[in-house]
Design a protein around this motif. Structure first.
Motif, PDB file in Angstrom:
ATOM      1  N   ALA A  58      -4.303   3.039   5.955  1.00  0.00           N
ATOM      2  CA  ALA A  58      -5.271   4.128   5.870  1.00  0.00           C
ATOM      3  C   ALA A  58      -4.660   5.270   6.664  1.00  0.00           C
ATOM      4  O   ALA A  58      -4.233   5.080   7.806  1.00  0.00           O
ATOM      5  CB  ALA A  58      -6.612   3.702   6.466  1.00  0.00           C
ATOM      6  N   ALA A  59      -4.577   6.435   6.064  1.00  0.00           N
ATOM      7  CA  ALA A  59      -3.830   7.533   6.669  1.00  0.00           C
ATOM      8  C   ALA A  59      -4.750   8.488   7.409  1.00  0.00           C
ATOM      9  O   ALA A  59      -5.729   8.992   6.839  1.00  0.00           O
ATOM     10  CB  ALA A  59      -3.047   8.283   5.602  1.00  0.00           C
TER      11      ALA A  59
ATOM     12  N   GLY B 278       0.851  -1.182   0.000  1.00  0.00           N
ATOM     13  CA  GLY B 278       0.000   0.000   0.000  1.00  0.00           C
ATOM     14  C   GLY B 278       0.881   1.223   0.000  1.00  0.00           C
ATOM     15  O   GLY B 278       2.114   1.130   0.070  1.00  0.00           O
ATOM     16  N   MET B 279       0.262   2.403  -0.088  1.00  0.00           N
ATOM     17  CA  MET B 279       1.049   3.634  -0.135  1.00  0.00           C
ATOM     18  C   MET B 279       0.293   4.757   0.537  1.00  0.00           C
ATOM     19  O   MET B 279      -0.938   4.849   0.444  1.00  0.00           O
ATOM     20  CB  MET B 279       1.366   4.000  -1.584  1.00  0.00           C
ATOM     21  N   ALA B 280       1.030   5.625   1.237  1.00  0.00           N
ATOM     22  CA  ALA B 280       0.451   6.805   1.870  1.00  0.00           C
ATOM     23  C   ALA B 280       1.560   7.812   2.103  1.00  0.00           C
ATOM     24  O   ALA B 280       2.686   7.432   2.481  1.00  0.00           O
ATOM     25  CB  ALA B 280      -0.221   6.449   3.197  1.00  0.00           C
TER      26      ALA B 280
ATOM     27  N   GLU C 245      -4.456  11.896  10.420  1.00  0.00           N
ATOM     28  CA  GLU C 245      -3.646  13.113  10.489  1.00  0.00           C
ATOM     29  C   GLU C 245      -2.224  12.812  10.953  1.00  0.00           C
ATOM     30  O   GLU C 245      -1.263  13.309  10.391  1.00  0.00           O
ATOM     31  CB  GLU C 245      -4.301  14.133  11.425  1.00  0.00           C
ATOM     32  N   ARG C 246      -2.081  11.985  11.978  1.00  0.00           N
ATOM     33  CA  ARG C 246      -0.756  11.688  12.512  1.00  0.00           C
ATOM     34  C   ARG C 246      -0.581  10.209  12.778  1.00  0.00           C
ATOM     35  O   ARG C 246       0.170   9.809  13.666  1.00  0.00           O
ATOM     36  CB  ARG C 246      -0.516  12.469  13.806  1.00  0.00           C
ATOM     37  N   ALA C 247      -1.292   9.402  12.045  1.00  0.00           N
ATOM     38  CA  ALA C 247      -1.201   7.952  12.261  1.00  0.00           C
ATOM     39  C   ALA C 247      -1.542   7.211  10.980  1.00  0.00           C
ATOM     40  O   ALA C 247      -2.251   7.717  10.110  1.00  0.00           O
ATOM     41  CB  ALA C 247      -2.152   7.522  13.384  1.00  0.00           C
ATOM     42  N   LEU C 248      -0.996   6.006  10.892  1.00  0.00           N
ATOM     43  CA  LEU C 248      -1.346   5.062   9.840  1.00  0.00           C
ATOM     44  C   LEU C 248      -2.081   3.896  10.488  1.00  0.00           C
ATOM     45  O   LEU C 248      -1.684   3.425  11.564  1.00  0.00           O
ATOM     46  CB  LEU C 248      -0.090   4.528   9.142  1.00  0.00           C
ATOM     47  N   TYR C 249      -3.124   3.413   9.834  1.00  0.00           N
ATOM     48  CA  TYR C 249      -3.930   2.348  10.414  1.00  0.00           C
ATOM     49  C   TYR C 249      -3.871   1.113   9.523  1.00  0.00           C
ATOM     50  O   TYR C 249      -4.054   1.193   8.303  1.00  0.00           O
ATOM     51  CB  TYR C 249      -5.377   2.807  10.565  1.00  0.00           C
ATOM     52  N   PHE C 250      -3.595  -0.033  10.138  1.00  0.00           N
ATOM     53  CA  PHE C 250      -3.586  -1.325   9.465  1.00  0.00           C
ATOM     54  C   PHE C 250      -4.550  -2.232  10.215  1.00  0.00           C
ATOM     55  O   PHE C 250      -4.629  -2.195  11.451  1.00  0.00           O
ATOM     56  CB  PHE C 250      -2.183  -1.950   9.474  1.00  0.00           C
ATOM     57  N   SER C 251      -5.274  -3.077   9.466  1.00  0.00           N
ATOM     58  CA  SER C 251      -6.253  -3.946  10.110  1.00  0.00           C
ATOM     59  C   SER C 251      -6.348  -5.262   9.369  1.00  0.00           C
ATOM     60  O   SER C 251      -6.091  -5.329   8.161  1.00  0.00           O
ATOM     61  CB  SER C 251      -7.625  -3.270  10.145  1.00  0.00           C
TER      62      SER C 251
END
Length: 772
Positions: free
Chosen positions: A698-699, A658-660, A701-707
């Motif tokens: 998933a981006a 993925g990319m962000a 404001e100050r974090a990336l989320y993986f699930s």
């Protein structure tokens, strides 16, 4: 069970009488030959008929089944692997499967258990003698016929002299009954992998559970590779044999022929689960007998001492990502596996090598449903705790409260994961049997749902949404061949009313390695037309065609977005037909006219993962024969300058890309997330998490989320990979699908998470659910 409405009346001239069962790949029917002989016909589901990779696998199944037809298997009567809907007919074996028998009547014991063990060993002997490895020996593939056990389903078997076919992005096998080498390096699996599986079957038969059972398939896989089996309930004489079968080293297991000799020496009064059977002296006799057999047949003696008891695993090496590390995520050493470098034995055995596996769960993973995850930062050796203290994020909408919902599709037998997009205080989700559904972000209340009755295609979820239109996929039912196999459907965002629909062709997976048959570009929808020869754009709300552009001669294409720039990614017909796209070409597409720009050749095979600065980022796929084993390079394609830059990766990374924020991420099946600079290919950081099989990012404001499909979520710092918090699983689900799109949708300060079985839930990113 009786035939259902829509089931065929006959297949290949065989009259159908009843359904015997249905699975993910096909349905099995009871039928009759012209002379009245009963046969079992396996009919492959329609959605796989156009998948050439699957057809190749099915041809392999037919060939393997023909090769091993004998007294202990189901003989092939007829087959048509190249039919419009492939099928295979085998002799019908009457009887329950081993799993059905155990569920209904409980574990086996005594003479019945001994007959099963000998019958299975005889079956493996015959299978291996013709050069075939079954690779999926499990309770549901063993039928207990009146004449003895029969081994069925050669769907993932292979001839020893052939390359292994690995289905892209899918785990092939059943972890509780797979061998360590099958979990680690499936291309190198040999006959003694089946012997390991036989050992697990015998434990299951006498206890009702496997020797490595755990709370998740990946913890089970970890147990298979690292831990000693749980054998306390296995009667002593059988336990000695099972221990030999379950040796981690394939060459130290008996062959099927050797196993038969040992089994025939066993007494008929083996006992049952929890029974002692015969004493330790008999166990030593069996082991001594094994030494005699292997010495005579292979010139090697296996020591009789039991392996050391496993201790709690340690954290990962500080040098796990060193250049000389194996080209797969490093799985830490297990204490007790170390010996003095000068020693050649360890408690009477050779020291076990350090297992490294894509599928084994890393030791830093917390137990499912338990506690706060403790993780280790790669390259630093330091531990960090997921404190679940929340992240900096905007407040959710007024009145928001955490919620959980299930969105049912048109068919209850095909629950699937959904994917969502947020627009203001509405969230639109679709996938599987759900074309699309609108829910309120604040409380999860459902405004409308549009369902699909057909069988979905893996990886196809929601197309996207504009301000007034939602676009999803609809699949035709199996009993309606006259309907388009799949359509793009436009729905009014407020009411869910269908605005228009159009058939679309399927080829994006073959061209780009990703399932995305259509995409939203501004207020337009771009897709491949039903003929599979043009790209076409339509106004998302009205459905009016704005342009239609033919593919370059001799190629097939799929639409791709590089930020706001629309591209066509094309591949030659011959490479697509061979399932080996190595020379893709990119074209800019004028969004107003559809006109293609100049071609830009890319060295493949590659998979597009995102965009940075108007350039398309692609990961280069590492191949070993026909199998894809991860990613070993990154490319940046700039359509404006018509240049492509390439950078090798320090190692092959396997997992979901993925990319962000201009950074590429690969999340491995064991939970390790690696951030990669697309300019240099350098790993910025690598972090072990407790989220197995995650997709993202998933981006926020100050974090990336993986699930993962279990609903477990981890929040990471984009700059350092620091774990900000981790949640517990929310549903039971497998995490094997690779290449899956992000499951987390950021809706302001709320996170909407899609999990298995059509489950959605939402919570405040500043106040994540507490672990434990």
């Amino acid at each position: 069970m009786s035939l259902r409405v829509g089931d065929p009346a006959e297949i290949g001239g065989y009259v159908l009488e009843a359904r015997l069962g249905s699975g993910g790949m096909g349905t099995v029917f009871l039928a009759r030959t012209g002379s009245g002989r009963p046969v079992a016909i396996k009919l492959i589901h329609q959605q796989f008929a156009a998948d050439e990779e699957f057809r190749t696998r099915f041809r392999q199944e037919v060939a393997a089944a023909r090769r091993v037809s004998g007294a202990f298997t189901a003989a092939v009567v007829d087959a048509a692997p190249d039919a419009e809907q492939p099928w295979m007919a085998t002799s019908y074996i009457e009887g329950d499967t081993l799993s059905q028998h155990i569920a209904a009547k409980g574990p086996l014991g005594g003479a019945e258990l001994r007959r099963l063990a000998i019958g299975l060993a005889e079956a493996l002997r015959d299978i291996h003698r013709v050069g075939v490895v079954h690779r999926d020996l499990k309770p549901s593939n063993v039928v207990l016929s009146p004449e003895g056990p029969r081994v069925i389903d050669f769907g993932i078997s292979r001839a020893a002299d052939q390359q292994t076919l690995t289905m892209t992005g899918r785990i092939i096998g059943t972890p509780p009954f797979m061998s360590p080498e099958q979990l680690q390096a499936p291309r190198g699996v040999g006959p003694r992998s089946d012997v390991f599986s036989l050992g697990t079957l015998l434990v299951y038969s006498v206890t009702g559970h496997g020797p490595f059972d755990a709370d998740s398939p990946y913890m089970t896989a970890y147990q298979v590779v690292h831990e000693e089996p749980a054998l306390d309930a296995v009667p002593q004489p059988l336990r000695a044999l099972v221990e030999l079968c379950l040796d981690k080293e394939p060459e130290r297991r008996p062959s099927a022929d050797e196993l038969l000799v040992l089994l025939r020496d066993l007494p008929s009064d083996l006992g049952t689960a929890g029974g002692d059977g015969l004493g330790a002296s008999r166990t030593r006799d069996v082991t001594t007998r094994h030494d005699e057999v292997t010495s005579r047949t292979a010139g090697a003696i296996l020591p009789a001492e039991a392996p050391p008891s496993p201790a709690a695993p340690r954290t990962a090496d500080a040098h796990a990502d060193a250049p000389d590390a194996a080209r797969a995520p490093v799985v830490p050493d297990v204490p007790g596996d170390h010996a003095d470098p000068g020693d050649t034995t360890l408690n009477g055995r050779r020291p076990r090598r350090r297992w490294r596996s894509v599928l084994a769960a890393v030791v830093a993973v917390s137990a499912v449903g338990g506690g706060v995850a403790v993780v280790t930062a790669a390259g630093s050796g330091e531990s960090g705790e997921a404190k679940n203290s929340g992240v900096a994020a905007p407040a959710p909408p007024d009145g928001f409260a955490p919620w959980r919902r299930t969105v049912l599709g048109g068919r209850a037998d095909i629950p699937d994961e959904l994917r969502c997009v947020a627009r203001g205080e509405a969230v639109f989700c679709g996938g599987g049997g759900v074309v699309a559904s609108r829910l309120d972000v604040k409380d999860g209340s459902r405004v409308w749902t549009v369902k699909s009755r057909g069988v979905p295609v893996q990886g196809l979820y929601l197309v996207g949404a504009t301000q007034d239109t939602v676009l999803g996929y609809r699949f035709a039912p199996e009993d309606a061949p006259q309907e388009p196999r799949r359509e793009v459907v436009a729905l009014d965002a407020k009411t869910g009313h269908e605005l228009w629909s159009v058939p679309t062709d399927t080829q994006s997976q073959a061209v780009t390695g990703r399932s995305q048959e259509a995409l939203v570009a501004g207020t337009a929808v771009v897709s491949v037309d039903a003929t599979g020869s043009h790209l076409e754009a339509r106004d998302a709300h009205s459905g009016d065609v704005t342009w239609k552009t033919p593919f370059p001669a001799g190629t097939r294409c799929a639409p791709v977005l590089a930020g706001t720039r629309l591209l066509a990614m094309c591949a030659r017909d011959g490479e697509i037909d061979a399932l080996d796209v190595r020379h893709p070409t990119l074209y800019t597409v004028n969004r107003a006219s559809g006109r293609l720009g100049s071609p830009l050749a890319v060295k493949g095979p590659v998979v597009p993962v995102g965009a940075t600065g108007g350039r398309l980022a692609l990961l280069r796929v590492h191949k070993e024969g026909p199998a894809s084993t991860g990613y070993d390079g990154v490319a940046l394609a700039d359509p404006a300058t018509r240049k492509v830059t390439y950078a090798p990766l320090a190692r092959t990374y396997d997992g979901t890309p993925g990319m962000a924020g201009g950074t590429v991420y690969v999340s491995g099946q064991t939970g390790r997330v690696t951030a990669i600079d697309p300019e240099s290919g350098r790993a910025k950081w690598s972090r072990q998490t407790a989220v197995e099989g995650a997709s993202g990012p998933a981006a926020g404001e100050r974090a990336l989320y993986f699930s993962s499909a279990t609903g477990r979520v981890v929040a990471l710092s984009p700059s350092t990979g620091e774990i900000l918090w981790t949640t517990d699983p929310r549903v039971d689900g497998l995490t094997g699908e690779q290449g899956s799109g992000p499951r987390v949708t950021v809706a302001g300060g709320a996170l909407v998470v899609a999990a298995d079985k059509n489950t959605l839930f939402a919570f405040d990113a500043r106040k994540p659910p507490k672990s434990g």
